[in-house]
Design a protein around this motif. Sequence first.
Motif, PDB file in Angstrom:
ATOM      1  N   ILE A  88      45.833   7.866   1.193  1.00 20.35           N
ATOM      2  CA  ILE A  88      46.836   8.043   0.131  1.00 20.35           C
ATOM      3  C   ILE A  88      46.257   7.698  -1.241  1.00 20.35           C
ATOM      4  O   ILE A  88      45.395   6.830  -1.360  1.00 20.35           O
ATOM      5  N   GLU A  89      46.725   8.431  -2.236  1.00 23.90           N
ATOM      6  CA  GLU A  89      46.373   8.126  -3.621  1.00 23.90           C
ATOM      7  C   GLU A  89      47.593   7.469  -4.238  1.00 23.90           C
ATOM      8  O   GLU A  89      48.712   7.960  -4.080  1.00 23.90           O
ATOM      9  N   VAL A  90      47.366   6.353  -4.910  1.00 27.25           N
ATOM     10  CA  VAL A  90      48.466   5.634  -5.551  1.00 27.25           C
ATOM     11  C   VAL A  90      48.365   5.920  -7.045  1.00 27.25           C
ATOM     12  O   VAL A  90      47.329   5.656  -7.657  1.00 27.25           O
ATOM     13  N   VAL A  92      50.004   5.146 -10.764  1.00 27.37           N
ATOM     14  CA  VAL A  92      50.901   4.284 -11.542  1.00 27.37           C
ATOM     15  C   VAL A  92      51.076   4.945 -12.908  1.00 27.37           C
ATOM     16  O   VAL A  92      50.089   5.373 -13.524  1.00 27.37           O
ATOM     17  N   ARG A  93      52.334   5.046 -13.351  1.00 25.83           N
ATOM     18  CA  ARG A  93      52.614   5.725 -14.623  1.00 25.83           C
ATOM     19  C   ARG A  93      53.391   4.811 -15.574  1.00 25.83           C
ATOM     20  O   ARG A  93      54.357   4.178 -15.162  1.00 25.83           O
ATOM     21  N   ASN A  94      52.956   4.790 -16.827  1.00 22.58           N
ATOM     22  CA  ASN A  94      53.655   4.033 -17.875  1.00 22.58           C
ATOM     23  C   ASN A  94      54.299   4.965 -18.904  1.00 22.58           C
ATOM     24  O   ASN A  94      55.268   4.596 -19.560  1.00 22.58           O
ATOM     25  N   ALA A  96      55.223   9.273 -19.671  1.00 23.77           N
ATOM     26  CA  ALA A  96      55.352  10.592 -19.035  1.00 23.77           C
ATOM     27  C   ALA A  96      54.182  11.482 -19.449  1.00 23.77           C
ATOM     28  O   ALA A  96      53.911  11.643 -20.642  1.00 23.77           O
ATOM     29  N   ALA A  97      53.492  12.049 -18.482  1.00 19.93           N
ATOM     30  CA  ALA A  97      52.381  12.964 -18.756  1.00 19.93           C
ATOM     31  C   ALA A  97      52.055  13.724 -17.475  1.00 19.93           C
ATOM     32  O   ALA A  97      52.599  13.425 -16.405  1.00 19.93           O
ATOM     33  N   GLY A  98      51.190  14.708 -17.598  1.00 17.85           N
ATOM     34  CA  GLY A  98      50.654  15.427 -16.443  1.00 17.85           C
ATOM     35  C   GLY A  98      51.713  15.964 -15.508  1.00 17.85           C
ATOM     36  O   GLY A  98      52.727  16.515 -15.947  1.00 17.85           O
ATOM     37  N   SER A  99      51.482  15.771 -14.201  1.00 16.20           N
ATOM     38  CA  SER A  99      52.365  16.383 -13.201  1.00 16.20           C
ATOM     39  C   SER A  99      53.770  15.787 -13.243  1.00 16.20           C
ATOM     40  O   SER A  99      54.742  16.445 -12.856  1.00 16.20           O
ATOM     41  N   PHE A 100      53.895  14.537 -13.723  1.00 17.45           N
ATOM     42  CA  PHE A 100      55.214  13.899 -13.814  1.00 17.45           C
ATOM     43  C   PHE A 100      56.063  14.610 -14.872  1.00 17.45           C
ATOM     44  O   PHE A 100      57.229  14.961 -14.631  1.00 17.45           O
ATOM     45  N   TYR A 119      53.064   8.007  -4.584  1.00 13.96           N
ATOM     46  CA  TYR A 119      52.036   8.163  -3.559  1.00 13.96           C
ATOM     47  C   TYR A 119      51.799   9.643  -3.305  1.00 13.96           C
ATOM     48  O   TYR A 119      52.739  10.435  -3.298  1.00 13.96           O
ATOM     49  N   TYR A 120      50.534   9.976  -3.106  1.00 13.06           N
ATOM     50  CA  TYR A 120      50.164  11.345  -2.752  1.00 13.06           C
ATOM     51  C   TYR A 120      49.319  11.295  -1.485  1.00 13.06           C
ATOM     52  O   TYR A 120      48.513  10.367  -1.316  1.00 13.06           O
ATOM     53  N   TYR A 121      49.508  12.292  -0.624  1.00 15.40           N
ATOM     54  CA  TYR A 121      48.703  12.375   0.597  1.00 15.40           C
ATOM     55  C   TYR A 121      47.400  13.082   0.270  1.00 15.40           C
ATOM     56  O   TYR A 121      47.406  14.174  -0.292  1.00 15.40           O
ATOM     57  N   ASP A 127      46.732  20.420  -1.282  1.00 11.71           N
ATOM     58  CA  ASP A 127      46.848  20.117  -2.720  1.00 11.71           C
ATOM     59  C   ASP A 127      47.467  18.737  -2.981  1.00 11.71           C
ATOM     60  O   ASP A 127      48.287  18.590  -3.898  1.00 11.71           O
ATOM     61  N   ASP A 128      47.105  17.733  -2.188  1.00 12.52           N
ATOM     62  CA  ASP A 128      47.567  16.353  -2.368  1.00 12.52           C
ATOM     63  C   ASP A 128      49.078  16.256  -2.633  1.00 12.52           C
ATOM     64  O   ASP A 128      49.506  15.912  -3.744  1.00 12.52           O
ATOM     65  N   PRO A 129      49.914  16.546  -1.629  1.00  9.89           N
ATOM     66  CA  PRO A 129      51.367  16.540  -1.904  1.00  9.89           C
ATOM     67  C   PRO A 129      51.918  15.140  -2.202  1.00  9.89           C
ATOM     68  O   PRO A 129      51.426  14.142  -1.675  1.00  9.89           O
ATOM     69  N   ASP A 174      48.571   6.605 -17.479  1.00  9.71           N
ATOM     70  CA  ASP A 174      48.710   6.578 -16.015  1.00  9.71           C
ATOM     71  C   ASP A 174      47.326   6.490 -15.387  1.00  9.71           C
ATOM     72  O   ASP A 174      46.314   6.642 -16.076  1.00  9.71           O
ATOM     73  N   PHE A 175      47.276   6.234 -14.109  1.00  5.13           N
ATOM     74  CA  PHE A 175      45.992   6.175 -13.405  1.00  5.13           C
ATOM     75  C   PHE A 175      46.203   6.263 -11.906  1.00  5.13           C
ATOM     76  O   PHE A 175      47.317   6.080 -11.411  1.00  5.13           O
ATOM     77  N   LYS A 176      45.094   6.539 -11.214  1.00  2.00           N
ATOM     78  CA  LYS A 176      45.129   6.698  -9.761  1.00  2.00           C
ATOM     79  C   LYS A 176      44.253   5.634  -9.107  1.00  2.00           C
ATOM     80  O   LYS A 176      43.145   5.352  -9.585  1.00  2.00           O
ATOM     81  N   LEU A 177      44.765   5.036  -8.039  1.00  2.00           N
ATOM     82  CA  LEU A 177      43.983   4.049  -7.295  1.00  2.00           C
ATOM     83  C   LEU A 177      43.834   4.483  -5.839  1.00  2.00           C
ATOM     84  O   LEU A 177      44.680   5.210  -5.315  1.00  2.00           O
ATOM     85  N   PRO A 198      37.547   7.045 -16.845  1.00  2.00           N
ATOM     86  CA  PRO A 198      38.330   8.097 -17.525  1.00  2.00           C
ATOM     87  C   PRO A 198      38.540   9.343 -16.657  1.00  2.00           C
ATOM     88  O   PRO A 198      39.287  10.239 -17.032  1.00  2.00           O
ATOM     89  N   ASP A 199      37.883   9.393 -15.473  1.00  2.00           N
ATOM     90  CA  ASP A 199      38.168  10.474 -14.521  1.00  2.00           C
ATOM     91  C   ASP A 199      39.514  10.245 -13.845  1.00  2.00           C
ATOM     92  O   ASP A 199      40.175  11.183 -13.428  1.00  2.00           O
ATOM     93  N   SER A 200      39.889   8.985 -13.696  1.00  2.00           N
ATOM     94  CA  SER A 200      41.072   8.658 -12.895  1.00  2.00           C
ATOM     95  C   SER A 200      42.196   8.006 -13.709  1.00  2.00           C
ATOM     96  O   SER A 200      43.233   7.659 -13.158  1.00  2.00           O
ATOM     97  N   CYS A 201      41.961   7.828 -15.023  1.00  2.00           N
ATOM     98  CA  CYS A 201      42.990   7.238 -15.899  1.00  2.00           C
ATOM     99  C   CYS A 201      43.283   8.196 -17.045  1.00  2.00           C
ATOM    100  O   CYS A 201      42.380   8.884 -17.519  1.00  2.00           O
ATOM    101  N   ARG A 202      44.521   8.197 -17.521  1.00  2.00           N
ATOM    102  CA  ARG A 202      44.802   8.847 -18.811  1.00  2.00           C
ATOM    103  C   ARG A 202      44.804   7.759 -19.869  1.00  2.00           C
ATOM    104  O   ARG A 202      45.539   6.767 -19.741  1.00  2.00           O
TER     105      ARG A 202
HETATM  106  O1  C5P Z   1      47.969  15.012 -12.440  1.00  2.00           O
HETATM  107  P1  C5P Z   1      48.819  13.780 -12.464  1.00  2.00           P
HETATM  108  O2  C5P Z   1      49.679  13.663 -13.674  1.00  2.00           O
HETATM  109  O3  C5P Z   1      49.610  13.607 -11.184  1.00  2.00           O
HETATM  110  O4  C5P Z   1      47.764  12.567 -12.515  1.00  2.00           O
HETATM  111  C1  C5P Z   1      48.189  11.231 -12.661  1.00  2.00           C
HETATM  112  C2  C5P Z   1      46.981  10.334 -12.858  1.00  2.00           C
HETATM  113  O5  C5P Z   1      46.200  10.256 -11.673  1.00  2.00           O
HETATM  114  C3  C5P Z   1      46.020  10.811 -13.943  1.00  2.00           C
HETATM  115  O6  C5P Z   1      45.520   9.682 -14.639  1.00  2.00           O
HETATM  116  C4  C5P Z   1      44.890  11.486 -13.188  1.00  2.00           C
HETATM  117  O7  C5P Z   1      43.669  11.331 -13.872  1.00  2.00           O
HETATM  118  C5  C5P Z   1      44.880  10.708 -11.883  1.00  2.00           C
HETATM  119  N1  C5P Z   1      44.513  11.539 -10.726  1.00  2.00           N
HETATM  120  C6  C5P Z   1      43.267  11.378 -10.132  1.00  2.00           C
HETATM  121  N2  C5P Z   1      42.936  12.129  -9.027  1.00  2.00           N
HETATM  122  C7  C5P Z   1      43.795  12.995  -8.495  1.00  2.00           C
HETATM  123  C8  C5P Z   1      45.064  13.177  -9.089  1.00  2.00           C
HETATM  124  C9  C5P Z   1      45.396  12.432 -10.213  1.00  2.00           C
HETATM  125  O8  C5P Z   1      42.462  10.568 -10.587  1.00  2.00           O
HETATM  126  N3  C5P Z   1      43.450  13.687  -7.411  1.00  2.00           N
END
Ligand code: C5P
Length: 253
Positions: A88-90, A92-94, A96-100, A119-121, A127-129, A174-177, A198-202
């Motif tokens: 799972i991908e976690v 966290v959003r502070n 509103a941006a991106g897919s949210f 949470y995303y699978y 496509d990581d639902p 936001d960011f992904k863990l 910066p690949d996984s955080c906005r």
């Molecule tokens: O695209 P979305 O708005 O859902 O992304 C939320 C946050 O998770 C962003 O910071 C993005 O960089 C990160 N993310 C990631 N890897 C993914 C999906 C999203 O690092 N597969």
Amino acid sequence: MRRRRIYEGKGKVLFEGPEPGTVVQYFKDDATAFNNKKTGTITGKGVLNNRISEFIMSRLNDIGVPTHFMRRLNMREQLVREVEILPIEVVVRNVAAGSFAKRFGLEEGGRLPRSIIEYYYKSDELDDPLITEEHITAMGWAATQDLDEVMQMSLRVNDFLQGLFIGCGLTLVDFKLEFGRLWEDEEMRLVLADEISPDSCRLWDVESGERMDKDRFRRDMGGVEEAYQEVARRLGVLPEAGPLDLKGPKTVQ
Ligand code: C5P
């Protein structure tokens, strides 16, 4: 000496480490977005993300958030503990941006009433639902107790990172863990794994609102390399030799 390659992902390669239970994480310059539909290269990204993630994971270790990070080995590699990654991908959003923002028809940039965890699978084919806690526990991806721990750690990471970045003039949007199971003497511990970069955080500049993260690549905004360098510079981890050093050795054994 040739090392055994365990796994090759979009941004990293994992090799068997020097001791049992260790893994070498090699950071590539390759960038992908939209589940591999867009691919490219961000020169120096691997070198910078290695440093940025080292810095953040070390600070988290300092404040008692357990992570897989052990030490940086060289320009593009770090030694980490071998863990069993939860599927799972976690997120966290502070703000509103991106897919949210897209999912709820919101303008990007509005601060959320409170931090939201999603949470995303992890599944390229699907496509990581987006999933719920109910899916995670019913499908056996994590136990209720583990998920509680994941949630608490994620909020703690969020509090810490928001403070760290605001001190550098950056808003953590936001960011992904990712988390992994670490086995020690038959005991299981959950630890933070993968990378934080910066690949996984906005990250948006507080003054100008400018995006300083992978969205510059995803949205063809230009200035991608410069944004990654600026984040590293503000965190105080830009390699001394500066941008010239960023090409770094690319050889993967
Ligand atoms: O695209 P979305 O708005 O859902 O992304 C939320 C946050 O998770 C962003 O910071 C993005 O960089 C990160 N993310 C990631 N890897 C993914 C999906 C999203 O690092 N597969």
